[in-house]
Write a protein that holds these residues in place. Structure first.
Motif, PDB file in Angstrom:
ATOM      1  N   ARG A 668      86.637 -17.583  24.627  1.00  0.00           N
ATOM      2  CA  ARG A 668      85.247 -17.525  24.172  1.00  0.00           C
ATOM      3  C   ARG A 668      84.341 -17.390  25.381  1.00  0.00           C
ATOM      4  O   ARG A 668      84.636 -17.921  26.454  1.00  0.00           O
ATOM      5  N   VAL A 669      83.265 -16.648  25.193  1.00  0.00           N
ATOM      6  CA  VAL A 669      82.299 -16.479  26.264  1.00  0.00           C
ATOM      7  C   VAL A 669      80.900 -16.534  25.672  1.00  0.00           C
ATOM      8  O   VAL A 669      80.637 -15.972  24.605  1.00  0.00           O
ATOM      9  N   ASP A 670      79.982 -17.235  26.343  1.00  0.00           N
ATOM     10  CA  ASP A 670      78.591 -17.322  25.908  1.00  0.00           C
ATOM     11  C   ASP A 670      77.694 -17.207  27.130  1.00  0.00           C
ATOM     12  O   ASP A 670      78.061 -17.626  28.242  1.00  0.00           O
ATOM     13  N   GLY A 671      76.508 -16.655  26.928  1.00  0.00           N
ATOM     14  CA  GLY A 671      75.536 -16.549  28.005  1.00  0.00           C
ATOM     15  C   GLY A 671      74.207 -17.117  27.567  1.00  0.00           C
ATOM     16  O   GLY A 671      73.786 -16.923  26.430  1.00  0.00           O
ATOM     17  N   LEU A 676      76.617 -18.824  32.494  1.00  0.00           N
ATOM     18  CA  LEU A 676      77.748 -18.180  31.814  1.00  0.00           C
ATOM     19  C   LEU A 676      78.778 -19.254  31.512  1.00  0.00           C
ATOM     20  O   LEU A 676      79.244 -19.974  32.411  1.00  0.00           O
ATOM     21  N   GLU A 677      79.158 -19.382  30.228  1.00  0.00           N
ATOM     22  CA  GLU A 677      80.098 -20.401  29.794  1.00  0.00           C
ATOM     23  C   GLU A 677      81.370 -19.736  29.276  1.00  0.00           C
ATOM     24  O   GLU A 677      81.310 -18.854  28.423  1.00  0.00           O
ATOM     25  N   LEU A 678      82.513 -20.205  29.822  1.00  0.00           N
ATOM     26  CA  LEU A 678      83.797 -19.634  29.441  1.00  0.00           C
ATOM     27  C   LEU A 678      84.681 -20.712  28.844  1.00  0.00           C
ATOM     28  O   LEU A 678      84.738 -21.845  29.332  1.00  0.00           O
ATOM     29  N   LYS A 679      85.392 -20.351  27.788  1.00  0.00           N
ATOM     30  CA  LYS A 679      86.406 -21.233  27.204  1.00  0.00           C
ATOM     31  C   LYS A 679      87.755 -20.602  27.507  1.00  0.00           C
ATOM     32  O   LYS A 679      88.025 -19.464  27.123  1.00  0.00           O
ATOM     33  N   VAL A 680      88.594 -21.365  28.226  1.00  0.00           N
ATOM     34  CA  VAL A 680      89.863 -20.817  28.674  1.00  0.00           C
ATOM     35  C   VAL A 680      90.988 -21.432  27.847  1.00  0.00           C
ATOM     36  O   VAL A 680      90.975 -22.630  27.536  1.00  0.00           O
ATOM     37  N   SER A 685      87.846 -28.531  27.984  1.00  0.00           N
ATOM     38  CA  SER A 685      86.441 -28.344  28.367  1.00  0.00           C
ATOM     39  C   SER A 685      86.186 -26.900  28.777  1.00  0.00           C
ATOM     40  O   SER A 685      87.109 -26.175  29.167  1.00  0.00           O
ATOM     41  N   THR A 686      84.924 -26.525  28.680  1.00  0.00           N
ATOM     42  CA  THR A 686      84.533 -25.176  29.078  1.00  0.00           C
ATOM     43  C   THR A 686      84.221 -25.144  30.569  1.00  0.00           C
ATOM     44  O   THR A 686      83.992 -26.177  31.205  1.00  0.00           O
ATOM     45  N   VAL A 687      84.238 -23.933  31.085  1.00  0.00           N
ATOM     46  CA  VAL A 687      83.874 -23.708  32.481  1.00  0.00           C
ATOM     47  C   VAL A 687      82.527 -22.999  32.502  1.00  0.00           C
ATOM     48  O   VAL A 687      82.340 -21.992  31.809  1.00  0.00           O
ATOM     49  N   GLN A 688      81.581 -23.538  33.299  1.00  0.00           N
ATOM     50  CA  GLN A 688      80.250 -22.947  33.361  1.00  0.00           C
ATOM     51  C   GLN A 688      79.944 -22.508  34.779  1.00  0.00           C
ATOM     52  O   GLN A 688      80.327 -23.166  35.751  1.00  0.00           O
ATOM     53  N   PHE A 689      79.223 -21.373  34.858  1.00  0.00           N
ATOM     54  CA  PHE A 689      78.784 -20.854  36.149  1.00  0.00           C
ATOM     55  C   PHE A 689      77.291 -20.567  36.071  1.00  0.00           C
ATOM     56  O   PHE A 689      76.804 -19.980  35.097  1.00  0.00           O
ATOM     57  N   GLU A 690      76.579 -21.034  37.089  1.00  0.00           N
ATOM     58  CA  GLU A 690      75.187 -20.620  37.247  1.00  0.00           C
ATOM     59  C   GLU A 690      75.198 -19.425  38.202  1.00  0.00           C
ATOM     60  O   GLU A 690      75.510 -19.568  39.387  1.00  0.00           O
ATOM     61  N   MET A 691      74.929 -18.259  37.667  1.00  0.00           N
ATOM     62  CA  MET A 691      75.083 -17.022  38.419  1.00  0.00           C
ATOM     63  C   MET A 691      73.731 -16.439  38.823  1.00  0.00           C
ATOM     64  O   MET A 691      72.721 -16.648  38.156  1.00  0.00           O
ATOM     65  N   GLU A 692      73.757 -15.790  39.951  1.00  0.00           N
ATOM     66  CA  GLU A 692      72.558 -15.090  40.416  1.00  0.00           C
ATOM     67  C   GLU A 692      72.525 -13.722  39.731  1.00  0.00           C
ATOM     68  O   GLU A 692      73.443 -12.920  39.915  1.00  0.00           O
ATOM     69  N   PRO A 693      71.486 -13.428  38.871  1.00  0.00           N
ATOM     70  CA  PRO A 693      71.460 -12.126  38.181  1.00  0.00           C
ATOM     71  C   PRO A 693      71.545 -10.967  39.168  1.00  0.00           C
ATOM     72  O   PRO A 693      70.992 -11.037  40.272  1.00  0.00           O
ATOM     73  N   ALA A 694      72.244  -9.932  38.769  1.00  0.00           N
ATOM     74  CA  ALA A 694      72.415  -8.750  39.618  1.00  0.00           C
ATOM     75  C   ALA A 694      71.404  -7.677  39.232  1.00  0.00           C
ATOM     76  O   ALA A 694      71.085  -7.497  38.055  1.00  0.00           O
ATOM     77  N   GLU A 695      70.916  -6.958  40.230  1.00  0.00           N
ATOM     78  CA  GLU A 695      70.058  -5.799  39.997  1.00  0.00           C
ATOM     79  C   GLU A 695      70.881  -4.559  40.344  1.00  0.00           C
ATOM     80  O   GLU A 695      71.051  -4.204  41.514  1.00  0.00           O
TER      81      GLU A 695
END
Length: 723
Positions: A668-671, A676-680, A685-695
């Motif tokens: 599962r993936v949610d934004g 960004l939250e991933l279910k593996v 528990s889920t894995v979350q990343f605070e990501m720097e948006p890309a241009e």
């Protein structure tokens, strides 16, 4: 329906067509079943018989029809016959003959044995299956395409005017040319239409008509075939009571068919397909242009045009022709040449057509007979003598025969007859018109015409009196009652309308647009100047695009451009009209246009058209991120590093320490914003990343453009690849 009495069975027309029975009647004609005595088969005879015409014996008096002119009615009725003869295509009944007789006009077509009209088919079988309805529709498309190619409109397409043969062949009948002309030229400007099948423009005497008019009626007929009943009348729809969508009534129908019928039933003339070809395109492909209009390629091409956009204030936005600001002509000016004056023709009453000098006088109304029973063409001279002048002597100047008698009869060489008997023997009419200069003879006939009698007493040309008056003046028998004193264009003026009949030249294309159309006299000065709306504005003489001026704005009246016609009657500045014509957004919609382009870029990224890394297409995203884990009910950073997502795996961390999972292990993936939250698989528990948006810089033909990729968009991208 009450109206002009029909011809009785047994009546023979043109010496060939014997009436059997009456098939039906409308407001302007009567249709008969007849026997063709030449071909010994059945046919259909159509008689010009407008409501108000009076049948006197064998003749039909058209002059009693309110607002009508017999000469013009007969001509237009026979124009319909000529039109049918020129069409000669499948789906149009073959024309056998057309003629004038008994004060009116007739034409004759083949008859389809055992055929039935579409309305009878619908009454018997109810709504039709899709295949059957489409078969009829496509045959009608073929017929109308041929009809419109001859610049002819049917104007009354409906189930009663569609014939179906036993083999399923479709025929379109009753073109009604004379009916349409009479309706438009009547003093009260009566407009004829069939509710349910007629579009809004046919409810007005000044409504614009064109192929889209027939397309509305055709699609209304198709709606009837598929729904089982006709659509609501256009007037009711305009008041807010619209039709039930065909897709609700028949969910089994193919979408292109539903879309085509819906497009053809649009209330506004300009919103409908403008040709049969356009209607076919909708039937064959479900709006391909609209489907591609949201693609990135579409926006990229539009921006290229926008970058090159410029316009000239004096140029037409459609064809770049010159925009002109016409002024109305003077009321007396000719609309064809714009400089001459339209003047009434002075047609001297009873001028002799043989010599154009003498005057015709009626003879025979005060004497027992007119022509000599012996030679059949000498005009008798009568003398009275004897007691109380009761004796009569008649002499023939041609054969010198002498008739002696009284008011009851006379004798010639011992042969005694009453005057009616002598009249029968003479084989001539009791009255005639005789020229007082050249003594030319014109004899009355039963059909109301005058026949020319030559020197041997034989009949020659035959015309109605008003036609002879034109011939005597050196004109064609169907000439109008007005003319231009400069370009010699021919007109008919009935006091309410002006109809152009002929134009030797057409420098401003007035004849191309309006020939044979009755135009209200008050509208002629503007139409003659090239302005159809009757308001001040600009026109393009090359493509007929027309605007009304409304302050600094231009309000579209008409245009051949499909891009512009959807904005008819809307006011915009000239630059916006140029933009729309080139498929570009108006100034006020440019910002929204670029937002839509950004949406198209996001769609292109999701579909794979735009790659995050063109050197390595498997990369979906890469950039700096922080990993988040839950501690005491709060999400805290546990480390930073590079987050790389490919179609094979997801990795996070620095050079020596990396978190790595297979791409297909993510269930599962949610934004949410930048999170960004991933279910593996295998982890609670889920894995979350605070990501720097890309241009992401996207290199387009129109220039470089930035695509903002955040966690929301990235989550959709991952899901699209997983699917």
């Amino acid at each position: 329906m009450a109206g002009t009495p029909a011809l009785t069975a047994g009546t023979v027309l043109d010496g060939r067509f014997e009436i059997q029975s009456t098939l039906g009647r409308g407001g302007f004609s009567i249709a008969y079943l007849a026997t063709d005595l030449t071909q010994n088969d059945l046919c259909v005879v159509k008689e010009l018989a407008p409501t108000g015409a009076v049948r006197v014996g064998y003749d039909l008096d058209l002059s009693s029809v309110p607002g009508a002119n017999p000469l013009r009615l007969r001509k237009r009725f026979l124009d319909e016959a000529n039109m049918l003869a020129n069409l000669e295509s499948p789906g149009i009944l073959h024309l056998r003959d057309a003629f004038e007789e008994r004060g009116t006009a007739y034409f004759v077509t083949d008859m389809l044995p055992d055929s039935r009209t579409l309305d009878k088919l619908l009454a018997q079988e109810g709504r039709l299956a899709s295949d059957q309805a489409q078969d009829i529709l496509y045959q009608l498309l073929d017929i109308l395409q041929a009809v419109h190619a001859h610049r002819v409109l049917h104007r009354d397409i409906k189930p009663t005017n569609i014939l179906i043969s036993p083999k399923g062949e479709v025929y379109l009948i009753d073109f009604g040319a004379a009916r349409e002309w009479h309706a438009d030229s009547a003093a009260l400007q009566t407009v004829l239409f069939t509710p349910g099948y007629a579009p809004l423009e046919q409810l007005s005497d000044r409504g614009r008509r064109g192929p889209a008019t027939d397309i509305y009626a055709l699609c209304a007929t198709a709606y009837h075939m598929l729904a089982g009943y006709p659509p609501r009348p256009a007037a009711e729809r305009a008041d807010g009571n619209d039709i039930v969508p065909l897709s609700q009534i028949r969910p089994d129908l193919d979408q292109p068919l539903v879309q085509a019928i819906s497009a053809g039933l649009q209330l506004r003339f300009q919103d409908r397909p403008q040709s049969i070809a356009e209607l076919r395109a909708i039937l064959l492909v479900p709006d391909p242009e609209e489907a591609s209009s949201t693609s990135l390629e579409h926006y990229d091409a539009a921006v290229q045009r926008l970058n090159r956009f410029s316009y000239n204030r004096n140029e037409c936005p459609v064809c770049s022709g010159p925009l002109e600001r016409p002024k109305p002509l003077k009321p007396s000016n000719c609309p064809v040449c714009r400089t001459g004056a339209v003047k009434p023709r002075h047609l001297p009453e009873n001028l002799c057509a043989a010599c154009s000098t003498g005057i015709l006088h009626k003879r025979g109304d005060k004497q027992p007979i007119l022509f000599c029973p012996n030679c059949h063409h000498g005009v008798l001279t009568f003398n009275r003598h004897g007691l109380l002048l009761k004796r009569l002597t008649a002499r023939c100047p041609e054969c010198e025969a002498v008739y002696e008698g009284d008011a009851n009869g006379a004798a010639r060489e011992g042969d005694q007859h009453t005057w009616p008997e002598w009249l029968a023997i003479s084989k001539r009419a009791p009255e005639a018109w005789i020229c007082d200069f050249c003594e030319a003879l014109y004899e009355d006939t039963e059909n109301g015409k005058w026949v020319e009698i030559n020197a041997r007493g034989l009949p020659g040309r035959e015309y109605y009196p008003d036609e002879w008056a034109r011939i005597a003046a050196g004109l064609a028998p169907d000439a109008g009652n007005s003319y231009c004193d400069e370009c010699e264009s021919d007109f008919w003026n009935d006091g309410e309308t002006l109809t152009l009949l002929k134009a030797p030249h057409d420098p401003f294309r007035y004849a191309t647009k309006y020939i044979d159309q009755p135009i209200p006299i008050a509208d002629v000065p503007w139409l003659g100047a090239g302005k159809s709306s009757g308001n001040r504005g600009v026109v393009c003489p090359q493509c007929d695009t027309e605007f009304d001026e409304d302050g600094e704005f231009l309000r579209l009246v008409k245009s051949p451009s499909v891009r512009l016609t959807r904005y008819a009657n809307q006011a915009m500045i000239l630059e916006d009209w140029h933009r729309l014509s080139q498929g570009l957004p108006p100034i006020g919609e440019q910002e929204a246009f670029f937002r839509k382009m950004d949406d198209a870029m996001r769609e292109a990224y999701l579909s794979g058209e735009i790659q995050f890394d063109f050197k390595n297409p498997s990369v979906l995203w890469s950039g700096d991120a922080n990993r988040l884990e839950e501690e005491n009910g709060e999400m805290v950073e546990t480390g930073d590093g590079a987050l790389v997502i490919t179609t094979q795996e997801i990795t996070f961390g620095k050079l020596l320490r990396k978190w790595r999972v297979p791409f297909d292990a993510v269930t599962r993936v949610d934004g949410d914003g930048n999170i960004l939250e991933l279910k593996v698989s295998g982890q609670e528990s889920t894995v979350q990343f605070e990501m720097e948006p890309a241009e992401l810089i996207v290199h387009l033909n129109s220039g470089d453009r930035s695509l903002h990729i955040d966690a929301d968009l990235l989550s959709y991208k991952i899901k699209s690849v997983q699917v």
